[in-house]
Enzyme design. Structure first.
Site, mmCIF file in Angstrom:
data_model
loop_
_atom_site.group_PDB
_atom_site.id
_atom_site.type_symbol
_atom_site.label_atom_id
_atom_site.label_comp_id
_atom_site.label_asym_id
_atom_site.label_seq_id
_atom_site.Cartn_x
_atom_site.Cartn_y
_atom_site.Cartn_z
ATOM 1 N N GLU A 15 -13.082 -21.408 -52.791
ATOM 2 C CA GLU A 15 -13.966 -22.506 -53.188
ATOM 3 C C GLU A 15 -15.222 -21.864 -53.763
ATOM 4 O O GLU A 15 -15.842 -21.037 -53.082
ATOM 5 C CB GLU A 15 -14.295 -23.360 -51.958
ATOM 6 C CG GLU A 15 -15.059 -24.607 -52.299
ATOM 7 C CD GLU A 15 -15.405 -25.456 -51.082
ATOM 8 O OE1 GLU A 15 -16.272 -26.315 -51.208
ATOM 9 O OE2 GLU A 15 -14.802 -25.245 -50.007
ATOM 10 N N ARG B 257 -7.505 -15.274 -39.391
ATOM 11 C CA ARG B 257 -8.663 -14.874 -40.202
ATOM 12 C C ARG B 257 -9.163 -13.523 -39.719
ATOM 13 O O ARG B 257 -8.935 -13.138 -38.580
ATOM 14 C CB ARG B 257 -9.870 -15.788 -40.034
ATOM 15 C CG ARG B 257 -9.724 -17.208 -40.068
ATOM 16 C CD ARG B 257 -11.020 -17.929 -39.717
ATOM 17 N NE ARG B 257 -12.037 -17.841 -40.739
ATOM 18 C CZ ARG B 257 -12.078 -18.610 -41.813
ATOM 19 N NH1 ARG B 257 -11.160 -19.503 -42.040
ATOM 20 N NH2 ARG B 257 -13.051 -18.495 -42.679
ATOM 21 N N LYS C 228 -19.678 -18.915 -45.001
ATOM 22 C CA LYS C 228 -20.442 -18.933 -46.260
ATOM 23 C C LYS C 228 -21.721 -19.750 -46.121
ATOM 24 O O LYS C 228 -22.734 -19.411 -46.706
ATOM 25 C CB LYS C 228 -19.571 -19.520 -47.381
ATOM 26 C CG LYS C 228 -18.641 -18.483 -47.979
ATOM 27 C CD LYS C 228 -17.984 -19.015 -49.235
ATOM 28 C CE LYS C 228 -16.798 -19.862 -48.910
ATOM 29 N NZ LYS C 228 -15.985 -20.234 -50.058
#
Ligand code: ATP
Ligand code: MG
Length: 566
Positions: free
Chosen positions: A42, A270, A280
């Site tokens: 993204e 992850r 982020k």
């Protein structure tokens, strides 16, 4: 079948569970035996070391199975995405050593396609327009043990739904007044199947489609359909999407046509790293509140920060390979990453002389004004790196802590009456020293050198216990050094319920100081790597200008990972 994410193709490794599953599909002839993956960032921030894991997996899988990888920007949310992020993401993937071969796509390219499919789903009676507020919809969701409540708008006719959806697109309704929902099952034990949203109204311009749209698809709807449009066979993602998988498949079922590639979602754990923040949103907060100098601050876990710090793509790929691919979340030790960086730099970084805390040595029996050039090896780990000449003269700098007036037993450096070798030069003996009258600190030391102890001299093989690095005073270049420590002083800055992660920012994470380096470094280019002998690995910061060298300490020389892993 080669199945290795490592550096050398010969080195075959045991397959991880992802590779096993993909190989099973290939062997079973699914999707005609093709493998096509995608990396779907993204564009709302810079890539970090966690993304590097996903990139290595996505691109590595395609490479190992002779397939392809697309780069797809998941830009369904118009409020956050920015072109700056798109550009940085592309630069970072290339830097890491991967190539999407021009297959660069944006979920926003598919807005019309997704819209048409939504109409198809409405026509099949499987989606409806809900006029309730988002709060009310959330209230009706129930809980994993309590079934949800059906919306009063669930029974709307197909014709009415089609009409309202078209008018939503035309901008006739206010933000938040209507949504399109999938009609699945409000009593499903999987909360994601309780009539999830497909579209919401957002009257905001988009970085690519401008004002063309005022309704935007939700991630869950857009992601799987985008995979399908691109002919993706394996949609590899992180574990938090495991519970979304039934929904991913439900959306596909609505539009899937026999004979086309059908993407399979597979999840892996992850990457989390000790002493590091990976969200982020939180990294953006550090940038915006100026806790760091930018996304590429060398203390940031971003790929641009690591590049600036001097980490190499090979060391990051090696690290990702070492931690492996699993299905359980954990925290990897940042020492392991540093170990990987050190190992790679050990092979490629030229050794140079630099003194960080200078103490002046005067060689009393060396002719004043004389200079001689001494030959030294660039990298003992790499013969092809060759040799170079460094200037030697009567006055040199050594490190302050390489001299002690009254040393303990096993101090093999310099002390009154003791001898050491100056690296690639001569053996010297310390005769005396001068103290600063007011501070009592040693200001200068006076030594005798032995000319025949240089390489090729009659006493070249004379043994002493210590070897010191040094820089000739009249030839030394003054440079700035930026010494980094961890950005956070807590191993899990994100792991405290009652405390904000910023409370754990390490106030000493950056120390700026001066150093003296050998003159050859004047030609160093931005991002060049060096080993400052006996001190650490450094690189040239892009802030360097002619006449003003700036170095970053990439990583200290000492490997605390080896110790930690015992
Ligand atoms: P956010 O911080 O906004 O939740 P994200 O971490 O999900 O974002 P994306 O840009 O959506 O970031 O991620 C792109 C891809 O990288 C996704 O497939 C995601 O699963 C993967 N990814 C993100 N963070 C990690 C991580 N820490 N370890 C492994 N893969 C990751
Ligand atoms: Mg995401």
């Amino acid at each position: 079948m080669a199945t290795n994410n490592g550096e050398s193709p010969e080195e075959k490794k045991i397959q991880n569970f992802l590779e096993q599953l993909v190989e099973e599909d290939v062997k079973a002839g699914k999707n005609s035996g093709k493998v096509h993956t995608r990396f779907p960032p993204e564009p709302n921030g810079y890539l970090h070391i966690g993304h590097a894991k996903a990139i290595c997996i996505d691109f590595g899988m395609a490479r190992d199975f002779g397939g392809k990888t697309n780069l797809r920007f998941d830009d369904t949310n118009p409020t956050k995405e920015e072109t700056e992020y798109v550009d940085s993401i592309k630069e970072d993937i290339r830097w890491l050593g991967f190539d999407w071969e021009g297959r660069e796509f944006f979920a926003s390219d598919y807005f019309e396609h997704l819209y048409q499919w939504a109409i198809q789903i409405i026509k099949a009676g499987n989606a409806y327009i809900d006029d309730q507020s988002s709060e009310l919809i959330a209230d009706q969701k129930g809980s994993p043990t309590v079934p949800g409540k059906e919306s009063p708008y669930r029974k709307r006719s197909v014709a009415e739904n089609l009409d309202l959806f078209e008018r939503m697109r035309k901008g006739e309704f206010e933000e938040g007044s209507k949504v399109l929902r999938a009609k699945i099952d409000m009593a499903s034990p999987n909360m994601h199947l309780r009539d999830p949203l497909m579209y919401r109204i957002l009257k905001k311009p988009h970085h690519r489609t401008g004002d063309a749209w005022c309704i935007y698809p939700m991630y869950d709807y857009a992601h799987g359909q985008s995979d399908y449009i691109e002919g993706i066979t394996h949609s590899l993602c992180t574990l938090e999407f495991e519970v979304h998988r039934p929904l991913y498949n439900w959306f596909l079922d609505q539009v899937y046509e026999e004979g086309k590639a059908r993407p399979r979602q597979i999840e892996f754990a992850r990457l989390n790293l000790s002493y590091t923040i990976m969200s982020k949103r939180k990294l953006l907060e550090l940038v915006q509140n100026k806790h760091v100098s930018g996304w590429d601050d060398p203390r940031m876990p971003t790929l641009s920060g690591m590049r600036r710090r001097g980490y190499t793509p090979a060391s990051i790929r090696k690290f990702v390979d070492t931690i492996g691919v699993t299905k359980t979340d954990g925290v990897s030790d940042v020492l392991l990453l540093e170990h990987s960086v050190r190992e790679d730099l050990n092979h490629i970084a030229p050794r140079v002389m630099a003194v960080l805390n200078p103490l002046k040595m005067i060689i009393t029996n060396y002719e004043e004004g004389k200079t001689e050039e001494l030959e030294t090896q660039n990298n003992p780990e790499d013969e092809s790196a060759g040799n170079r000449m460094i200037p030697f003269s009567r006055e040199i700098y050594i490190e302050q802590d390489d001299f002690m007036i009254d040393p303990p037993g096993k101090f093999f450096r310099l002390a009154p009456g003791k001898e050491v070798r100056l690296k690639s030069a001569f053996i010297v003996r310390c005769d005396s020293h001068k103290l600063n009258a007011s501070t009592g600190v040693v200001e200068e030391i006076y030594c005798t050198y032995f000319p025949e102890t240089r390489s090729g001299g009659a006493e070249a093989n004379r043994k002493v216990k210590g070897t010191l690095h040094w820089v000739s005073v009249p030839h030394a270049l003054k440079a700035e050094v930026r010494l980094y420590d961890r950005l956070f002083s807590d191993a899990e800055p994100d792991g405290h319920k009652d405390k904000d992660f910023k409370e754990f920012l390490n106030p000493d994470s950056l120390k700026i100081s001066e150093c003296f380096v050998e003159p050859g470094l004047a030609n160093g280019k931005a991002l060049d790597h060096f080993q400052f002998q006996r001190v650490g690995y450094f690189n040239v910061d892009p802030d360097s200008k002619p006449g003003k060298l700036v170095f970053n300490r990439t990583v200290a020389l000492k490997d605390s990972w080896t110790k930690a892993s015992i």
